[in-house]
Design an enzyme around this catalytic site. Structure first.
Site, PDB file in Angstrom:
ATOM      1  N   GLU A 275       0.818  -1.212   0.000  1.00  0.00           N
ATOM      2  CA  GLU A 275       0.000   0.000   0.000  1.00  0.00           C
ATOM      3  C   GLU A 275       0.853   1.265   0.000  1.00  0.00           C
ATOM      4  O   GLU A 275       0.340   2.349  -0.236  1.00  0.00           O
ATOM      5  CB  GLU A 275      -0.931  -0.011   1.209  1.00  0.00           C
ATOM      6  CG  GLU A 275      -0.303   0.398   2.522  1.00  0.00           C
ATOM      7  CD  GLU A 275       0.774  -0.577   2.980  1.00  0.00           C
ATOM      8  OE1 GLU A 275       1.721  -0.143   3.646  1.00  0.00           O
ATOM      9  OE2 GLU A 275       0.670  -1.775   2.653  1.00  0.00           O
ATOM     10  N   ASP A 317       4.551  24.817 -30.660  1.00  0.00           N
ATOM     11  CA  ASP A 317       4.094  25.953 -31.440  1.00  0.00           C
ATOM     12  C   ASP A 317       5.318  26.746 -31.891  1.00  0.00           C
ATOM     13  O   ASP A 317       6.395  26.624 -31.302  1.00  0.00           O
ATOM     14  CB  ASP A 317       3.180  26.824 -30.574  1.00  0.00           C
ATOM     15  CG  ASP A 317       2.518  27.931 -31.370  1.00  0.00           C
ATOM     16  OD1 ASP A 317       2.364  27.761 -32.584  1.00  0.00           O
ATOM     17  OD2 ASP A 317       2.165  28.955 -30.760  1.00  0.00           O
ATOM     18  N   ASP A 578       1.537  28.643 -25.702  1.00  0.00           N
ATOM     19  CA  ASP A 578       1.401  29.800 -24.819  1.00  0.00           C
ATOM     20  C   ASP A 578       0.078  30.530 -24.964  1.00  0.00           C
ATOM     21  O   ASP A 578      -0.251  31.363 -24.146  1.00  0.00           O
ATOM     22  CB  ASP A 578       2.546  30.795 -25.044  1.00  0.00           C
ATOM     23  CG  ASP A 578       2.618  31.287 -26.482  1.00  0.00           C
ATOM     24  OD1 ASP A 578       1.723  30.923 -27.269  1.00  0.00           O
ATOM     25  OD2 ASP A 578       3.556  32.018 -26.818  1.00  0.00           O
ATOM     26  N   ASP A 582      -3.830  27.151 -27.734  1.00  0.00           N
ATOM     27  CA  ASP A 582      -3.056  25.957 -27.399  1.00  0.00           C
ATOM     28  C   ASP A 582      -3.666  25.163 -26.243  1.00  0.00           C
ATOM     29  O   ASP A 582      -3.285  24.017 -26.016  1.00  0.00           O
ATOM     30  CB  ASP A 582      -1.625  26.345 -27.006  1.00  0.00           C
ATOM     31  CG  ASP A 582      -0.854  26.939 -28.162  1.00  0.00           C
ATOM     32  OD1 ASP A 582      -1.006  26.437 -29.285  1.00  0.00           O
ATOM     33  OD2 ASP A 582      -0.111  27.914 -27.935  1.00  0.00           O
ATOM     34  N   ASP A 676       9.919   3.140   4.863  1.00  0.00           N
ATOM     35  CA  ASP A 676       9.582   3.279   3.443  1.00  0.00           C
ATOM     36  C   ASP A 676       9.581   4.731   2.952  1.00  0.00           C
ATOM     37  O   ASP A 676      10.264   5.043   1.969  1.00  0.00           O
ATOM     38  CB  ASP A 676       8.234   2.617   3.155  1.00  0.00           C
ATOM     39  CG  ASP A 676       8.296   1.113   3.418  1.00  0.00           C
ATOM     40  OD1 ASP A 676       9.419   0.587   3.506  1.00  0.00           O
ATOM     41  OD2 ASP A 676       7.233   0.487   3.531  1.00  0.00           O
TER      42      ASP A 676
END
Length: 839
Positions: A275, A317, A578, A582, A676
């Site tokens: 998990e 672009d 930009d 787009d 972990d």
């Protein structure tokens, strides 16, 4: 279908009553809000995760058994997981909010015969909007009056060159782009002139509104690694659930104590369920986003990091991405064919006159990017004190503009415009016109926009009705270019080395696009236009997209088709942009990359990554970091799978062989809360493997948990299980008390896990190199492990909670030996797996 504006929208404009009625009928001039995931909904989704159910169940059982401390710790871990997930998932799409801000500027309208300034959201169909240079157009509209009117529609079309607008009583099809049309569009910018326009569409019915609706209909690309891990966790949960149920029945039947049996079953389920993977992925992506931000790239969606290193196609672009979106004078050409490229040096005499006249033919305070370029190239040239006394604007039949200047008794007339228009003003013969056309085409083939400049010096004080009445003399041609961004060529070359294909998708003309592509180092032999693309079906487009590097004159919906075709062909698509146009393709791509400087809010909100400095080269740095992050993520995930094998084994073996229970939910929660997550930080901080940018992109269909990685993880886990199970069995055989056996085996397990950290720090380097590498996170890991283990031995409260007994010096030596043995055995076996792990 919207009703046409009524005749009331003429002269004095709408009345306040009619405006209010239409506002009520059509709604405000903004985009409709869409439903969003609330934090409460996200919490409900998190609670469906099987691991959280086990943790909560374990906490309830500990409460029933009268152990509130254990219950609180388990519940705290569950809350920790929920908080991380809610914080991450709460950063949802804000595209429509950004569009709403952009489409609702202040607007000057005529109502009831009076001009009044209102909020853009209150503009309605039929309103008369007064527009002037520098204004943002509040809604789609048709010009009914216009004087030398130009707009910048690059946010909608991608073209950096402003377009001319004319007033018209007719209503041709309203689409952005193209000169001499009467329509203006919401979100575009007036760069020259003034006019009055009648609003034809507002809110979601406008051009920008339709883009917003397409965005709301798009789903972001789901994270691949998250999907893979969920499948793995689901399979482990099913298998672990079956084993846990059998263990509960076996324990309860043979040993009695059904509450303890349930706890043992929960411990087995936790040990067999990896998990940590979703939590570790979240933490790992957050750290990766921080590291990428140091390379001036903002990560808006952590899922993009997992895909970045496997990108196979980068769709970019042209305007504002490869280029700087600012016009500069790239070349000056005299009538005799002599050319000069301005580089900041002094201009020769003939070229100085050409540049100065171009400036005089422009607005004194320029707003248009091309006119700014004319002023820039003529900067520093001597200029007498002149007064602008008359102006002739562009008109459909003559695409040239003329300014008349006076200084005392001297009069200077300066004109600039399309070469064919200037040829007409100068009354050139057929041969001279053909020569001028040839030079114009030569400049255009270099990716330049070409204007011609002429000059006249009249004697009289009266001005002719039109500029045709002046006796102009041709001074030459001016080639204007939108230059490449610094480092673009190198960045494109490195993308090619890394196996990433770069495709230019632009709204500009084919010749300009091809020229810019060649400058950037792209193959521009094949250029597909928007008209050609419109006639292709999806299958043909998919085939064409495999060999095409430049797409020109592309509309926003066509960008979506290109991205969809590439994705359907199995490519992992990154898309830069930009402008508003787009945004849909940025959202549809696997990785949307927006420009942070000039880029619009819409583009940034639709994207996964934002280049804070608008540097195309930052994409390459991000790709390098993405590959490094993915490599290190594989190390971390392999490590997690490896440690679950001894944890699950030590939880199951006592039940199978009738031995004392070794691991309870508290012990497993300890490992998951401390070891972990912290070890994940260690792997994230590891440096990149050798030749990381010489490898081809990772196969997007390849699973994160490949056969070689799973095999290596199983081998590591098997070694640790054999060592710790051996210590457990031998300790029991020698008659050690159960509490001491548990603490001895648990300590040996923890130190063996620390050994696995060193083994997994690199797939290619040896353990000696791993020890020499600096890694601050590793030092903190070692300190945290030492402190936590020391606390469990030194504090009676902790000993009771973990059911530990005291350990002596010889016991501690055994645990250290287990950790060292793990390192030595696996380092001996690693060379046999190295090649498979690196592919």
């Amino acid at each position: 279908m919207l009703d046409a504006p009524t005749a009331e929208a003429t002269g004095s404009g709408l009345s306040e009553q009619e405006a209010a009625s239409r506002l009520k009928a059509d709604g405000p001039n903004e985009l409709a809000r869409t439903g969003r995931r609330t934090p409460f909904r996200i919490v409900l989704e998190v609670l469906r995760e099987p691991m959280l159910a086990l943790l909560l169940g374990g906490g309830v059982l500990y409460l029933l058994l009268g152990s509130p401390e254990e219950a609180l710790i388990l519940l705290a871990f569950a809350l920790f997981s929920i908080v991380i997930t809610v914080v991450q998932e709460s950063r949802t799409e804000r595209v429509l909010e950004a569009l709403r801000d952009l489409t609702s500027p202040r607007a000057l309208v005529i109502r009831g015969g009076e001009r009044q300034r209102i909020a853009g959201r209150e503009v309605v169909r039929g309103d008369l909007v007064v527009l002037a240079e520098g204004d943002r157009v509040p809604a789609d509209a048709r010009l009914i009056e216009a004087s030398d009117f130009q707009t910048d529609e690059s946010l909608l079309t991608g073209e950096s060159v402003p377009v001319r607008k004319v007033a018209s009583a007719a209503s041709p099809p309203a689409r952005p782009g193209g000169d001499d049309l009467p329509h203006v569009f919401s979100g575009s910018l007036v760069v020259r002139g003034s006019g009055i326009a009648e609003v034809t569409a507002t809110g979601p019915h406008s051009e920008i509104g339709r883009i917003g609706q397409s965005l709301s209909a798009l789903d972001s690309e789901p994270p691949r690694l998250q999907a893979q891990m969920r499948r793995l966790v689901k399979l482990c949960a099913i298998f672990g659930g079956v084993v846990s149920v059998l263990a509960v029945v076996l324990y309860g039947t043979l040993r009695g104590g059904w509450l303890d049996a349930l706890l043992a079953g929960i411990a087995i389920g936790m040990s067999m369920l990896p998990e940590e993977l979703p939590v570790v992925l979240t933490v790992f992506m957050a750290m990766g986003a921080w590291r990428i931000s140091k390379a001036r790239v903002l990560t808006r969606r952590a899922a993009a990091i997992e895909t970045l290193g496997s990108a196979t196609v980068l769709c970019t672009d042209k305007t504002g991405t490869l280029t700087q979106n600012r016009m500069t004078v790239a070349e000056l050409c005299l009538p005799d064919g002599t050319a000069f490229r301005p580089r900041g040096d002094a201009l020769p005499a003939g070229f100085a006159l050409l540049a100065e006249t171009g400036r005089l033919a422009s607005a004194p305070q320029p707003f248009d990017p091309m006119e700014k370029a004319f002023h820039a190239v003529a900067e520093g040239l001597p200029s007498p004190a002149l007064e602008l006394v008359h102006t002739y604007g562009l008109r459909p039949g003559l695409l040239a503009m003329t300014n008349v200047w006076r200084s005392g008794t001297e009069t200077i007339v300066a004109a600039k415009g399309a070469p064919e228009a200037i040829a007409t003003l100068c009354h050139l013969d057929a041969a001279a016109t053909a020569e001028l056309t040839a030079r114009t085409e030569a400049l255009a083939a270099k990716g330049m926009r070409v204007l011609a400049v002429a000059r006249a010096a009249p004697d009289g004080q009266a001005w002719p009705e039109t500029q045709d009445g002046f006796a102009f003399g041709l001074l030459g041609l001016v080639g204007l270019a939108d230059p490449l961004r610094p480092g673009v060529t190198e960045a494109v070359a490195e993308c090619r080395t890394a196996g990433i294909r770069v495709i230019m998708i632009t709204g500009d003309y084919p010749a300009t696009a091809a020229a810019i592509a060649r400058q950037a180092g792209l193959d521009a032999e094949i250029v597909v236009t928007g008209d050609a693309l419109a006639s292709m079906d999806d299958a043909t487009l998919a085939t064409k997209a495999r060999e095409t590097t430049v797409f020109a004159r592309i509309m926003p919906e066509q960008k979506l088709r290109i991205v969809a075709a590439l994705k359907a062909d199995g490519e992992v698509v990154a898309m830069t942009g930009d402008g508003v146009n787009d945004a849909p393709s940025l959202k549809a791509a696997h990785i949307g990359i927006a420009m942070g400087g000039r880029g619009t809010d819409v583009a940034r909100e639709a994207s996964s990554l934002v280049l804070l400095d608008d540097d195309f080269g930052s994409i390459v740095a991000a790709v390098r970091l993405g590959r490094r992050i993915f490599d290190n993520l594989r190390k971390s995930m392999g490590f997690i799978i490896a440690i679950h094998i001894p944890i699950a084994g030590l939880a199951l073996l006592p039940l199978i062989f009738g031995l004392p229970i070794l691991l309870w939910p508290m012990h497993i929660a300890f490992l998951e809360m401390v070891i972990d997550p912290v070890c994940t930080l260690v792997f994230e901080a590891e440096t990149e493997e050798e030749g990381i940018m010489q490898r081809p992109p990772r196969d997007p269909a390849a699973p994160l948990f490949s056969a070689s990685l799973l095999g290596w993880s199983v081998l590591q886990g098997g070694v640790v299980l054999a060592l710790t199970a051996g210590i457990y069995v031998v300790a029991l055989d020698r008659g050690m008390p159960e509490a001491e056996v548990r603490s001895l085996t648990f300590f040996a397990l923890v130190l063996s896990i620390v050994g696995l950290i060193f083994v997994n720090r690199s797939f290619s380097a040896s353990i000696v190199t791993a020890f020499r590498r600096r890694n601050a996170a590793l030092r903190w890991v070692m300190l945290a492990v030492t402190v936590m283990l020391g606390v469990t031995l030194a504090l009676p409260f902790a000993q009771r909670m973990f059911r530990f007994g005291p350990l002596h010096a010889d016991d501690l030596a055994v645990t250290v030996a287990a950790g060292l043995a793990t390192i030595l055995i696996l380092e001996f076996l690693k060379p046999h797996w190295r090649k498979r792990l690196m592919t």
